[in-house]
Design a protein around this motif. Structure first.
Motif, short mmCIF file in Angstrom:
data_model
loop_
_atom_site.label_atom_id
_atom_site.label_comp_id
_atom_site.label_asym_id
_atom_site.label_seq_id
_atom_site.Cartn_x
_atom_site.Cartn_y
_atom_site.Cartn_z
N ASP A 277 -110.86 22.15 40.06
CA ASP A 277 -111.54 23.42 40.25
C ASP A 277 -113.00 23.10 40.54
O ASP A 277 -113.69 22.51 39.71
CB ASP A 277 -111.42 24.26 38.98
CG ASP A 277 -112.16 25.58 39.11
OD1 ASP A 277 -112.74 25.83 40.18
OD2 ASP A 277 -112.16 26.34 38.12
N PRO A 278 -113.50 23.44 41.70
CA PRO A 278 -114.88 23.10 42.03
C PRO A 278 -115.88 23.71 41.06
O PRO A 278 -117.01 23.26 40.99
CB PRO A 278 -115.06 23.68 43.43
CG PRO A 278 -113.69 23.85 43.97
CD PRO A 278 -112.81 24.12 42.80
N THR B 214 -105.34 26.52 55.74
CA THR B 214 -105.80 25.16 55.49
C THR B 214 -107.32 25.14 55.44
O THR B 214 -108.00 26.10 55.83
CB THR B 214 -105.31 24.21 56.58
OG1 THR B 214 -105.89 24.61 57.84
CG2 THR B 214 -103.79 24.24 56.70
N VAL B 215 -107.83 24.01 54.98
CA VAL B 215 -109.29 23.82 54.94
C VAL B 215 -109.86 23.94 56.36
O VAL B 215 -110.90 24.56 56.58
CB VAL B 215 -109.64 22.46 54.32
CG1 VAL B 215 -111.11 22.13 54.52
CG2 VAL B 215 -109.28 22.42 52.85
N ARG C 29 -114.27 17.94 48.97
CA ARG C 29 -114.08 16.75 49.83
C ARG C 29 -114.70 15.51 49.18
O ARG C 29 -114.17 14.40 49.31
CB ARG C 29 -114.72 16.98 51.19
CG ARG C 29 -113.95 17.94 52.11
CD ARG C 29 -114.67 18.02 53.46
NE ARG C 29 -114.06 18.95 54.37
CZ ARG C 29 -113.03 18.66 55.18
NH1 ARG C 29 -112.48 17.46 55.14
NH2 ARG C 29 -112.55 19.57 56.01
N GLN C 30 -115.83 15.69 48.50
CA GLN C 30 -116.53 14.55 47.92
C GLN C 30 -115.94 14.13 46.57
O GLN C 30 -115.87 12.94 46.26
CB GLN C 30 -118.02 14.89 47.75
CG GLN C 30 -118.74 15.15 49.06
CD GLN C 30 -120.15 15.67 48.83
OE1 GLN C 30 -120.67 15.61 47.71
NE2 GLN C 30 -120.77 16.19 49.88
N ARG C 31 -115.50 15.11 45.77
CA ARG C 31 -115.12 14.80 44.39
C ARG C 31 -113.61 14.78 44.15
O ARG C 31 -113.17 14.26 43.13
CB ARG C 31 -115.75 15.83 43.45
CG ARG C 31 -117.27 15.77 43.42
CD ARG C 31 -117.85 16.90 42.58
NE ARG C 31 -117.28 16.92 41.23
CZ ARG C 31 -117.49 17.89 40.36
NH1 ARG C 31 -118.24 18.93 40.69
NH2 ARG C 31 -116.93 17.84 39.15
N GLU D 178 -109.99 13.56 45.28
CA GLU D 178 -109.35 12.54 46.11
C GLU D 178 -108.22 13.15 46.93
O GLU D 178 -107.43 13.95 46.43
CB GLU D 178 -108.80 11.43 45.21
CG GLU D 178 -108.19 10.26 45.99
CD GLU D 178 -107.64 9.20 45.06
OE1 GLU D 178 -106.92 8.31 45.54
OE2 GLU D 178 -107.92 9.28 43.85
N GLY D 179 -108.17 12.81 48.21
CA GLY D 179 -107.06 13.20 49.06
C GLY D 179 -107.26 14.50 49.81
O GLY D 179 -106.38 14.90 50.58
N VAL D 180 -108.35 15.19 49.63
CA VAL D 180 -108.57 16.44 50.35
C VAL D 180 -108.90 16.14 51.81
O VAL D 180 -109.83 15.39 52.11
CB VAL D 180 -109.70 17.26 49.69
CG1 VAL D 180 -110.07 18.47 50.55
CG2 VAL D 180 -109.28 17.71 48.31
N VAL D 181 -108.12 16.73 52.70
CA VAL D 181 -108.31 16.55 54.14
C VAL D 181 -108.28 17.92 54.80
O VAL D 181 -108.11 18.95 54.15
CB VAL D 181 -107.22 15.62 54.73
CG1 VAL D 181 -107.35 14.21 54.17
CG2 VAL D 181 -105.83 16.18 54.43
N SER D 182 -108.42 17.93 56.11
CA SER D 182 -108.47 19.20 56.84
C SER D 182 -107.18 19.99 56.72
O SER D 182 -107.17 21.22 56.81
CB SER D 182 -108.78 18.95 58.32
OG SER D 182 -110.06 18.37 58.46
#
Length: 793
Positions: A55-56, A651-652, A695-697, A699-703
């Protein structure tokens, strides 16, 4: 800020310093915050899988929940955050002594802040008063005992027990006496004239250059912008330390240059700068924009308190004229801060008369009921002058905005200062400062008074006195001063120097009132047998006070320009110490407001807010049209469909593409594109910051990662990238109205709740959105004004 691009005050406009941030400067574009939903039981880790979904907002993300420049705050969210903070402090206070002390200090911090604001503002106001008086006198001469003494203080320190003339003493030398050795004769007059113009041009040049080079926001009176800020708008730097420093210095220079302006309006700006800076010492006010605006409302009261020496009038001014949100707690704290500021100013004693103001007077003769007629005439004059001034000043300011005149502010200031000094010097009533002129006009003549306005054949004492030739000469000079002040103030207000409007407006009214008062006095003297004078103005009676007429005229003209009523009457009787004269002041002030409102309901500050296109929804303006929410909302029939996010399935990459292809600052979230059932509202700034953070924190987040606003994640394929869960960003209870809600109700909702946007639904299905800008454009269109002016034009 380049000078040609700087357009923040008075009659100029703002440039968007973030052209790539896609600010629409609408309330949709102004909306950089919605509700934050914090549910302690809402875990954001997915079931199973090698990579934990995050959760950001689980840990605070820098930037989320904050506001960009030229945006409007979310009043509801800010108040909700403060309530949550207060509940947490209260609940923890029962656990330990340290937490209890923290709760006590938190409750006391507001009063401590008010104390500091009052002390700092009072000290600055005292310094400004002393410095301005000294530099104003420097245009005419210098003190031999010490150049730092002004004319009055120089003569106080003189060893001579008596002086032949009212304004001369051996220790004070005019520039002609210093340069050519004599103060008499034509050449000496020319030398004094040239030195007067030299100092006026130098002071005005320094003022405009400092504003241009170091603090563009320091120009103007600041009250239109402060009203806009108090309504929830953010203007970074407008209340900053550089603005405070430069405005304090240039206000002294501008007033001393002799320009037709006052320091009272800018002192409100100075006090608000002090409050904003001191807010950073307290976490409660530093991190909450709504709480900070409560302090700024109190600071506006402090500004008027030190400007006029009227603490109660200052509180009422903040309540009536400036504040958008004024709870009872703010009223008490405003009262306390105004008290501290007035006490501080009184301790400094800048005028040396043990008073808070320069023109404190007390009238001894009572007024008669039949004098209400002339007082109402002064009210009519004040209303006509106020309406004329607003139209002329706005026309001139609009011309400044649309011609080359606005590109050369230094030249404009120097030309106006030069013309003002050139015309002012020969006339003693235009040569003196505005505050000294008002003091002279308010003065109640005594037997030993050497003022030219007190030149009577006083063989019978104070009462029953015919005017002599000296008084008639003074009246002619006052008549010329009245015409000059009325014209020059129109072009002076709005230039790139600190400029207040209270003193010039009061000066115009005081001159008109003194002229009428002397006329009534002489009419009564030569016509005691007339029916209107018989019985109460008998021969030998001192029945008419010209200074009272000047005071009533000053209130009438200031009321006509600003449309102040209650606060203005209180300020005026605090100035004079005469509760006995409330009824004449009320009659003139109310008459001036009625007359001015007949030509237009906007005061000068509202007119400048509209001229600059600030997103300000005037609480006093009534919405009288029969339109519905569906008539004002966007999208319109010919517009593209409303840009929305879905609670799942996007999607992102799709979310980022939607944000990049639009200029909005907020997006409704719906169940699906087909159903359009409303789920909540998310903000552009929070969305972008949170995706970048994920994306920075994470792992594995992509477009191709999914963006989810649901509470429980849907089932995903084993090889699918981890989703980005943003439900914490979602405002699950956005304000909505039905499509057939009357717009007058919608406008009231916006005003009373401080909304920036409201969603329009039909049977729970999202139809569109209404922003504050949409309402302002619609109101402008209904009033036959250009709707595109609701922007920083």
């Amino acid at each position: 800020f380049k000078w040609l691009g700087f357009k923040p005050c008075g009659t100029t406009s703002f440039l968007n310093p973030f052209p790539n941030r896609a600010l629409d400067i609408t309330l949709l574009a102004l909306s950089t915050g919605g509700y934050e939903e914090h549910s302690p039981g809402r875990g954001m880790n997915g079931a199973g899988g090698p990579t934990a979904m995050m959760d950001p907002l689980e840990d605070p993300v820098p930037g989320v929940g904050t506001y960009e420049d030229f945006n409007t705050i979310d009043w509801v969210r800010e108040k909700s955050k403060d309530r949550d903070r207060h509940r947490e402090i209260t609940s923890k206070s029962k656990e330990s002594m340290g937490a209890l002390l923290h709760r006590i200090s938190d409750a006391f911090s507001g009063w401590l802040l008010m104390l500091l604001v009052g002390l700092m503002s009072g000290a600055l106001a005292g310094g400004i008063d002393i410095s301005a008086h000294w530099l104003t006198d420097m245009k005419e001469g210098v003190c031999l005992n010490g150049f730092w003494f002004n004319h009055e203080h120089c003569c106080w320190t003189s060893n001579e027990p008596t002086f032949k003339e009212r304004d001369k003493c051996p220790d004070w030398k005019s520039w002609a006496e210093l340069i050519v050795g004599t103060g008499e004769g034509g050449f000496a007059y020319v030398v004094n004239y040239m030195m007067f113009m030299f100092w006026a041009l130098l002071f005005s040049f320094l003022a405009v250059t400092l504003v241009k080079s170091f603090a563009p926001y320091a120009c103007g009176s600041g009250i239109p912008e402060i009203k806009t800020i108090l309504s929830g708008f953010i203007i970074r730097g407008y209340l900053g330390k550089w603005t405070l420093i430069v405005k304090t210095i240039t206000l002294v220079l501008a007033v001393s240059s002799g320009l037709s302006l006052g320091k009272e309006g800018p002192l409100v700006h100075v006090a608000c700068c002090c409050a904003n800076i001191l807010c950073h010492l307290f976490t409660k006010y530093r991190k909450n924009e709504a709480k900070r605006r409560e302090v700024l409302s109190a600071a506006a009261a402090v500004g008027v308190s030190v400007a006029f020496g009227a603490p109660i009038g200052g509180v009422l001014f903040s309540l009536e004229e400036v504040s958008y949100y004024f709870p009872l707690k703010t009223l008490w704290r405003s009262f306390f801060a105004a008290l501290v500021a007035a006490f501080t100013l009184r301790s400094i004693n800048p005028f040396g008369n043990s008073r808070l103001v320069l023109f404190y007077v007390e009238f001894h003769a009572p007024w008669h009921l039949l004098e209400l007629g002339p007082f109402i005439l002064l009210g009519i004059f004040g209303g006509l002058w106020g309406a004329l001034f607003i139209r002329a000043n706005i026309a001139w300011c609009r011309r400044r905005k649309t011609t080359l005149l606005g590109h050369y502010p230094i030249v404009e200031v120097l030309v106006v200062a030069g013309v003002t000094a050139l015309v002012s010097f020969p006339n003693s009533y235009t040569r003196m400062s505005g505050a000294e002129l008002i003091k002279e006009l308010f003065n109640d003549c005594s037997l030993l008074d050497s003022s030219q306005l007190c030149r009577y054949n006083a063989g019978n004492g104070l009462a029953d006195r015919p005017a002599d030739s000296g008084l008639y000469t003074a009246l002619w000079q006052l008549s010329l001063a009245l015409l000059f002040k009325m014209g020059i103030t129109v072009v002076t207000f709005g230039m790139k120097v600190p400029s207040g409007l209270f003193i010039p407006s009061m000066a115009v009214g005081a001159i008109a009132g003194r002229l009428l008062g002397v006329g009534m006095e002489q009419l009564a003297y030569y016509n005691h047998d007339w029916a209107i004078f018989r019985g109460w103005c008998t021969p030998g009676a001192d029945c008419i006070t010209p200074g009272l007429y000047a005071m009533v005229g000053a209130a009438a003209c200031l009321g006509g320009v600003t449309r102040m009523t209650v606060s203005l009457v209180v300020i005026m009787f605090e100035l004079t110490g005469g509760l006995e004269y409330i009824v004449p002041l009320m009659a003139a002030t109310m008459t001036s407001k009625w007359v001015a409102d007949a030509f237009g309901r906007e005061g000068i500050y509202e007119a400048h807010i509209r001229l600059n296109g600030y997103p300000f929804l005037e609480p006093k303006e009534e919405f009288e049209h029969k339109s519905l929410a569906v008539d004002v909302m966007r999208p319109r029939r010919a517009d593209p469909a409303l840009a929305v996010l879905t609670q799942e399935g996007m999607t992102v990459e799709e979310a980022e593409a939607l944000v990049a292809s639009t200029r909005y600052s907020g997006f409704p979230v719906v169940v699906s594109q087909e159903s359009q059932r409303l789920v909540g509202f998310v903000l552009r700034r929070d969305l972008l910051i949170s995706i970048d953070n994920a994306r920075q924190r994470q792992e594995g987040v992509v477009s191709s990662s999914q963006v989810l606003f649901t509470e429980h994640p849907p089932a995903q394929a084993a090889d699918a990238p981890p989703p980005v869960r943003l439900r914490s960003l979602l405002d699950l209870s956005p304000f909505t109205v039905a499509d057939h809600t009357p717009m007058d109700i919608t406008v009231d909702i916006f005003r009373k709740l401080g909304l920036r946007q409201c969603l329009v639904t039909h049977n729970g299905r999202l139809l569109g959105i209404i922003t504050k800008k949409d309402i302002l454009k619609h109101m402008a269109q209904m009033a036959n004004r250009d709707p595109d002016s609701i922007l920083f034009n």
